[in-house]
Scaffold this active site. Structure first.
Site, PDB file in Angstrom:
ATOM      1  CG  ASP A 116     -50.476  -5.244 -36.640  1.00  0.00           C
ATOM      2  OD1 ASP A 116     -50.816  -6.193 -35.635  1.00  0.00           O
ATOM      3  OD2 ASP A 116     -49.600  -5.671 -37.594  1.00  0.00           O
ATOM      4  CG  ASP A 223     -47.871  -9.220 -32.973  1.00  0.00           C
ATOM      5  OD1 ASP A 223     -47.870  -9.649 -34.197  1.00  0.00           O
ATOM      6  OD2 ASP A 223     -47.183  -9.205 -32.175  1.00  0.00           O
ATOM      7  CD  GLU A 292     -49.006 -13.328 -35.216  1.00  0.00           C
ATOM      8  OE1 GLU A 292     -48.093 -13.591 -35.979  1.00  0.00           O
ATOM      9  OE2 GLU A 292     -49.025 -12.461 -34.543  1.00  0.00           O
ATOM     10  CG  HIS A 364     -45.788  -8.801 -40.997  1.00  0.00           C
ATOM     11  ND1 HIS A 364     -47.050  -9.355 -40.990  1.00  0.00           N
ATOM     12  CD2 HIS A 364     -45.335  -8.731 -39.903  1.00  0.00           C
ATOM     13  CE1 HIS A 364     -47.301  -9.360 -39.422  1.00  0.00           C
ATOM     14  NE2 HIS A 364     -46.053  -9.232 -38.824  1.00  0.00           N
ATOM     15  CG  ASP A 365     -44.536 -12.430 -39.057  1.00  0.00           C
ATOM     16  OD1 ASP A 365     -43.272 -11.454 -38.771  1.00  0.00           O
ATOM     17  OD2 ASP A 365     -45.074 -12.221 -38.143  1.00  0.00           O
TER      18      ASP A 365
END
Length: 606
Positions: A116, A223, A292, A364-365
């Site tokens: 990430d 991210d 993202e 994870h979100d």
């Protein structure tokens, strides 16, 4: 669990005479949320040694790459997405030596490691930010510093430079007494935004990225990367800094306006991504870049992921995971299948001739898609709907992402009280919506959290049916950082790996199909019966081969839509069913009647 050496995925595949594709075109990526995957030192938190100890399991599943959520040094205000040192590992997760060992062992198994990358913001404890608090420092403009609004006392209520609100609530500006100015934080106040307008910032980021690639990792998941370019005027001012472009009475539950229209897909995004590609990836091979993509439309996705534009390999879009939300994340309704289909079709159509798609429902979100869109009322319906949702997603054109536990059919956490949650977003949202803005009752908000809180996907991985599901040793004397899901006895890896009818076994088949069938990895996509409210059907075509995917996305027996049924009027030949989640004889009988049983899903060569 079986240990085996899996074949290494080739760097390129060839599809019936079509052009060579990069390795990730027929790959499957597995996301690991490190603090919840495997506790290797019995302290209640997952870590790098724990991950390394489970790599054989992932090789057995057949995945090609791991996306590792942040393990950098961090105060953990937002579970590691607030980084204080990009070139070190947080002691919670281990050491740089542990990271090297993980990469080495993964590569032995033919698995790539994608880290990430969080560079829209840092932690406020990062050395860069601490230096920037001094106006005389060379790093004084590495972040978005602004004075108080004209005529206002610095630090007083309403003195913020404009009326932007933070994603996690409150103002997007925090006053710093040492500097006497405010800094911008799109997320938590402990996550100040980097000023990408400053070339020194950008090149410091590129140096760091090169350092990690030289160390042996295989790419980055980036991210909120589409937020790095902010809208500014000719004088470098943000909207609202002059002449009230964003008024004090701006709409919003707390009187704030969202900064995202002025930071999502900003005016210099393409330039920054192209510069990153040139400075970091030029001359390198076999890497993966996935961003993202907040604020990115399918059409813009095509542009950014078109290899000719030299930006990113793929993006995570958001339209499809918001189709059951009414205005705000916390307002949840029933899934209307045609809306999901249209969002997916838009994404597929945009990259039909150039660019690439990422395929995901879980991360994870996001809450667990199985709890959100499937049927967990019985064990039979849980298993069947988990397989149906997986088949539907994986048969699209693009690169599928599997989030840890998805391959077991893990479900939402089942929490009923606020003190069970650890997620900053969820806790802040409860206080804001229930206590401050008073737009939801406590009971209603707890119901919303149970459906869409990020903690639903962050409960510890369920390895076995022991006290802490094998995540932390039962006799360690510590509890996991987040409570284990109560259904660990029914859903765990130990019980599924050896079961040929398990959700795990089905994911193995889906992943293998992508590796071995050119139509799945490279064929075109055509939707069928988009308006049907129960059945999701589409064609994948490459050369003279056609694969029909049909999924009943409901808990009811349904009639096949006309356009789909017309392709099956001659009945099913068992040897042409590539994969199905139901007995082939039962499936053949149902299709002959123009029907599908609840959650039936199959792929058929026609």
């Amino acid at each position: 669990m079986t240990t085996r050496q899996r074949h290494h995925v080739p760097d390129a595949i060839h599809t019936n005479g079509s052009a060579s594709n990069p390795w990730w075109a027929n790959a499957v990526v597995y996301q690991i949320y490190p603090r919840s995957f495997q506790d290797g030192n019995a302290d209640g938190y997952g870590d790098l040694k724990g991950i390394t100890s489970r790599l054989d399991y992932l090789a057995e599943l057949g995945i090609d790459a791991i996306w590792l959520s942040p393990v950098y040094r961090s105060p953990q205000d937002d579970n590691g997405y607030d980084i204080s040192d990009y070139r070190d590992i947080d002691p919670m997760f281990g050491t740089l030596d542990d990271m090297d060992a993980l990469v080495s062992r993964a590569h032995e198994l033919g698995i790539k490691i994608v880290m990430d990358l969080v560079v829209n913001h840092t932690s406020d404890e990062h050395a860069w930010f601490q230096a920037s608090r001094d106006k005389t420092s060379p790093k004084s403009d590495w972040y978005w510093w602004r004075p108080a609004r004209e005529g206002c006392v610095p630090g007083s209520e309403g003195a913020e430079p404009n009326r932007w609100g933070g994603t996690f609530g409150g103002s997007a500006w925090e006053y710093d007494e040492e500097r006497g100015e405010y800094y911008l934080h799109t997320f938590s106040r402990k996550q100040p935004d980097l000023n990408w307008e400053n070339p020194e910032v950008r090149h410091a980021v590129y140096d760091m990225m090169n350092w990690w690639l030289d160390r042996g990792i295989d790419g980055f998941r980036m991210d909120v990367i589409t937020l790095i370019s902010k809208t500014i005027d000719a004088n470098g001012r943000l909207p609202g800094e002059s002449q009230g472009l964003i008024p004090d009475e701006a709409a919003g539950e707390e009187g704030y306006s969202s900064p995202w229209p002025f930071s999502m897909d900003g005016p210099r995004l393409d330039e920054f991504l192209q510069e990153m590609r040139a400075e970091v990836f030029e001359g390198r091979t076999d890497y993966l870049t996935v961003g993202e993509g907040q604020g990115i439309s399918p059409v813009r996705n095509e542009h950014i992921t078109d290899p000719a534009n030299k930006e990113l390999d793929m993006l995570f879009l958001f339209d499809h995971v918001g189709v059951d939300q009414d205005g705000a994340k916390w307002n949840i309704g029933q899934l209307q299948l045609p809306e999901l289909k249209r969002a997916m079709v838009d994404q597929q159509t945009a990259v039909a001739s150039k660019g690439w798609a990422s395929l995901y429902f879980n991360n994870h979100d996001q809450p667990r898609a199985l709890s959100r869109w499937g049927d967990t009322s019985t064990e039979e319906s849980r298993v069947k709907s988990a397989k149906a949702i997986a088949l539907m997603l994986h048969m699209h054109r693009g690169t599928p992402y599997v989030y840890q536990g998805e391959e077991l059919g893990m479900t939402n956490a089942g929490f009923t009280a606020l003190d069970q949650y650890r997620d900053l977003e969820s806790i802040n949202a409860f206080h804001q919506r229930v206590e401050d803005a008073k737009v939801q009752s406590a009971e209603s908000m707890l119901d919303s959290l149970s459906k869409v809180s990020r903690d639903n996907s962050r409960t510890p991985m369920q390895w076995d049916d022991s006290r802490y599901a094998g995540f932390t040793p039962a006799d360690a004397g510590v509890e996991p950082w987040l409570a284990v899901n109560g259904n660990k006895a029914e859903i765990n890896a130990e019980g599924e790996v050896a079961d040929p009818e398990s959700v795990f076994a089905f994911y193995r088949k889906l992943i293998a199909l992508r590796h071995t069938d050119d139509v799945v990895s490279s064929g075109s996509f055509t939707a069928i019966d988009v308006d049907d409210a129960k059945v999701y059907a589409f064609l994948r075509v490459l050369g003279d081969r056609r694969l029909l995917t049909v999924v009943n996305m409901s808990s009811e027996r349904v009639s096949l839509p006309v356009e789909t049924y017309l392709r099956l009027t001659d009945g099913l030949e068992a040897d042409k069913v590539l994969i199905a989640n139901v007995d082939i004889d039962d499936l053949t009988s149902s299709v002959a009647k123009g029907e599908l049983s609840a959650w039936s899903a199959f792929v058929y060569e026609i």
